[in-house]
Scaffold this motif. Structure first.
Motif, PDB file in Angstrom:
ATOM      1  N   UNK A 134       0.972  -1.514  -0.061  1.00 23.09           N
ATOM      2  CA  UNK A 134       0.024   0.274   0.070  1.00 23.09           C
ATOM      3  C   UNK A 134       0.545   1.145  -0.199  1.00 23.09           C
ATOM      4  N   UNK A 135       0.419   2.258  -1.458  1.00 29.55           N
ATOM      5  CA  UNK A 135       1.390   3.382  -1.282  1.00 29.55           C
ATOM      6  C   UNK A 135       0.615   4.154  -0.339  1.00 29.55           C
ATOM      7  N   UNK A 136       0.681   5.058   0.092  1.00 20.45           N
ATOM      8  CA  UNK A 136       0.385   6.263   0.675  1.00 20.45           C
ATOM      9  C   UNK A 136       0.189   7.603   0.084  1.00 20.45           C
ATOM     10  N   UNK A 137      -0.949   8.438  -0.289  1.00 22.30           N
ATOM     11  CA  UNK A 137      -0.691   9.916  -1.070  1.00 22.30           C
ATOM     12  C   UNK A 137       0.259  10.563  -0.553  1.00 22.30           C
ATOM     13  N   UNK A 138       0.617  11.552  -0.890  1.00 16.96           N
ATOM     14  CA  UNK A 138       1.549  12.575  -0.306  1.00 16.96           C
ATOM     15  C   UNK A 138       0.850  13.215   1.137  1.00 16.96           C
ATOM     16  N   UNK A 139       1.626  14.203   2.528  1.00 14.35           N
ATOM     17  CA  UNK A 139       1.394  14.367   3.205  1.00 14.35           C
ATOM     18  C   UNK A 139       0.755  15.916   2.967  1.00 14.35           C
ATOM     19  N   UNK A 140       0.834  16.380   2.077  1.00 10.41           N
ATOM     20  CA  UNK A 140       0.024  17.850   2.111  1.00 10.41           C
ATOM     21  C   UNK A 140      -1.622  17.139   1.476  1.00 10.41           C
ATOM     22  N   UNK A 141      -1.998  16.178   1.276  1.00 11.12           N
ATOM     23  CA  UNK A 141      -3.089  15.707   0.335  1.00 11.12           C
ATOM     24  C   UNK A 141      -4.118  14.419   1.819  1.00 11.12           C
ATOM     25  N   UNK A 142      -2.799  14.566   2.477  1.00 11.97           N
ATOM     26  CA  UNK A 142      -3.311  13.360   3.490  1.00 11.97           C
ATOM     27  C   UNK A 142      -3.954  14.523   5.031  1.00 11.97           C
ATOM     28  N   UNK A 143      -3.216  15.982   4.888  1.00 13.46           N
ATOM     29  CA  UNK A 143      -3.220  16.709   6.128  1.00 13.46           C
ATOM     30  C   UNK A 143      -4.967  17.428   6.048  1.00 13.46           C
ATOM     31  N   UNK A 144      -5.366  17.645   4.440  1.00 13.46           N
ATOM     32  CA  UNK A 144      -6.745  18.012   4.094  1.00 13.46           C
ATOM     33  C   UNK A 144      -8.140  17.337   4.777  1.00 13.46           C
ATOM     34  N   UNK A 145      -7.716  15.401   4.301  1.00 14.89           N
ATOM     35  CA  UNK A 145      -9.037  14.707   4.657  1.00 14.89           C
ATOM     36  C   UNK A 145      -9.522  14.324   6.393  1.00 14.89           C
ATOM     37  N   UNK A 146     -10.519  14.443   6.300  1.00  8.65           N
ATOM     38  CA  UNK A 146     -10.989  14.207   7.505  1.00  8.65           C
ATOM     39  C   UNK A 146     -10.653  12.520   7.515  1.00  8.65           C
ATOM     40  N   UNK A 147      -9.567  12.004   8.231  1.00  5.97           N
ATOM     41  CA  UNK A 147      -9.774  10.944   8.945  1.00  5.97           C
ATOM     42  C   UNK A 147     -10.808  10.514   9.725  1.00  5.97           C
ATOM     43  N   UNK A 148     -11.721  11.318   9.893  1.00  6.49           N
ATOM     44  CA  UNK A 148     -12.769  10.110  11.337  1.00  6.49           C
ATOM     45  C   UNK A 148     -14.288   9.921  11.078  1.00  6.49           C
ATOM     46  N   UNK A 149     -14.240  10.385   9.222  1.00  6.02           N
ATOM     47  CA  UNK A 149     -15.098   9.539   8.596  1.00  6.02           C
ATOM     48  C   UNK A 149     -15.461   8.688   8.326  1.00  6.02           C
ATOM     49  N   UNK A 150     -16.581   7.578   7.825  1.00  7.82           N
ATOM     50  CA  UNK A 150     -16.319   6.424   7.312  1.00  7.82           C
ATOM     51  C   UNK A 150     -15.631   6.273   6.090  1.00  7.82           C
ATOM     52  N   UNK A 151     -14.221   5.562   5.881  1.00  8.34           N
ATOM     53  CA  UNK A 151     -14.179   5.480   5.215  1.00  8.34           C
ATOM     54  C   UNK A 151     -12.890   6.046   4.561  1.00  8.34           C
ATOM     55  N   UNK A 152     -12.603   7.171   5.059  1.00  4.74           N
ATOM     56  CA  UNK A 152     -12.017   7.698   4.791  1.00  4.74           C
ATOM     57  C   UNK A 152     -10.094   7.659   4.363  1.00  4.74           C
ATOM     58  N   UNK A 153      -9.579   6.465   5.491  1.00  3.52           N
ATOM     59  CA  UNK A 153      -8.445   5.997   6.038  1.00  3.52           C
ATOM     60  C   UNK A 153      -7.590   5.703   4.070  1.00  3.52           C
ATOM     61  N   UNK A 154      -9.162   4.637   3.857  1.00  5.26           N
ATOM     62  CA  UNK A 154      -8.780   3.934   2.180  1.00  5.26           C
ATOM     63  C   UNK A 154      -8.360   5.722   1.430  1.00  5.26           C
ATOM     64  N   UNK A 155      -8.543   6.846   1.744  1.00  8.31           N
ATOM     65  CA  UNK A 155      -8.711   7.687   1.205  1.00  8.31           C
ATOM     66  C   UNK A 155      -7.106   8.226   0.789  1.00  8.31           C
TER      67      UNK A 155
END
Length: 279
Positions: free
Chosen positions: A59-80
């Motif tokens: 699994x390769x993660x997106x850039x830190x800048x993209x991840x920083x803008x996600x609401x990882x508390x929402x369902x399914x956002x971890x996959x984002x």
């Protein structure tokens, strides 16, 4: 499990991936940058020596800048956080590196482009490192009394006031970072804040401060070393979203353990967490 650059070619990683097809190796963007910055085909070949044999489990993660803008508390956002369709790309890279095409001019130019991108990204880390490096002594002085600093250095029990300082400072850093990324942090639920990458990174900075204090508050001169520590910190933060963190770096391992404990304490009772020994 998140994999540090130091373990990408390790027997531990190979055994982990071989143990079950359900075992996934998670690679942050800086894992690739650290390899590309070496500017050699051999470095890329070495990078693929293990993961190239298990492309479906990477699994390769997106850039830190993209991840920083996600609401990882929402369902399914971890996959984002994760890039899609990575396996074919890794398989193709492995085929190229293991065959005569590795010296093809087109392939070499593509690698040079990746090296240039890595150099720019890593140079940007120096700027952020300077800001944090210069603020550590001031942060330490403002947050803790001399008695509390002795408590940190001797592995003593933290007081309620110390926990308030730790989490209060983390929240201030989080708010500053969130503003910079345009996040609506004031309206976020507590659970969503706790899941936010920038909040965990902010708390990680305070964990890094505790390490610095515990090891005698050494003079901060090597910006390149601090930059590497900040890269390690990003790996540590990613590890809190997955099932662990594989690293050969003692400091990074300590930061992961204590960031995980601090996050758990923040969810339950802050007074239950005490930083583990730094030695």
């Amino acid at each position: 499990m998140v994999i540090d650059s130091s373990k990408l070619q390790s027997s531990e990683l190979r055994e982990f991936l071989r143990g079950s097809t359900a075992n996934l190796a998670v690679l942050p963007d800086f894992a690739w940058f650290e390899v590309y910055k070496q500017e050699t085909v051999d470095a890329v070949f070495a990078l693929l020596s293990v993961i190239g044999d298990f492309p479906e489990q990477i699994t390769v993660l997106k850039s830190g800048g993209e991840i920083a803008r996600l609401n990882l508390g929402l369902p399914g956002e971890l996959a984002a956080m994760e890039q899609q369709d990575v396996a074919p790309l890794i398989r193709e890279m492995a085929d190229i590196m293991n065959g005569p095409r590795r010296l093809d001019p087109i392939v070499l130019q593509q690698l040079r482009n990746l090296w240039s991108s890595a150099a720019v990204s890593l140079a940007g880390m120096h700027e952020g490192a300077i800001d944090i490096v210069t603020s550590l002594p001031e942060m330490s002085e403002k947050m803790f009394s001399e008695h509390e600093i002795r408590t940190i250095r001797t592995n003593g029990r933290y007081t309620e006031e110390m926990f308030a300082s730790i989490f209060g400072a983390a929240e201030q850093i989080w708010e500053t970072l969130a503003e910079g990324y345009g996040l609506q942090w004031r309206s976020m639920l507590r659970d969503h804040t706790m899941s936010a990458y920038l909040f965990r990174y902010a708390l990680g900075i305070i964990i890094y401060l505790l390490w610095w204090i515990r090891t005698g508050s050494p003079k901060l001169e090597r910006v390149d070393r601090i930059r590497n520590d900040l890269i390690d910190l990003s790996f540590v933060v990613y590890g809190t979203y997955y099932d662990g963190f594989l690293t050969a770096d003692r400091k990074a391992e300590w930061m992961f353990l204590n960031l995980s404990r601090a996050l758990e304490a923040a969810r339950t009772s802050e007074s239950q967490w005490t930083a583990s020994r730094a030695d």
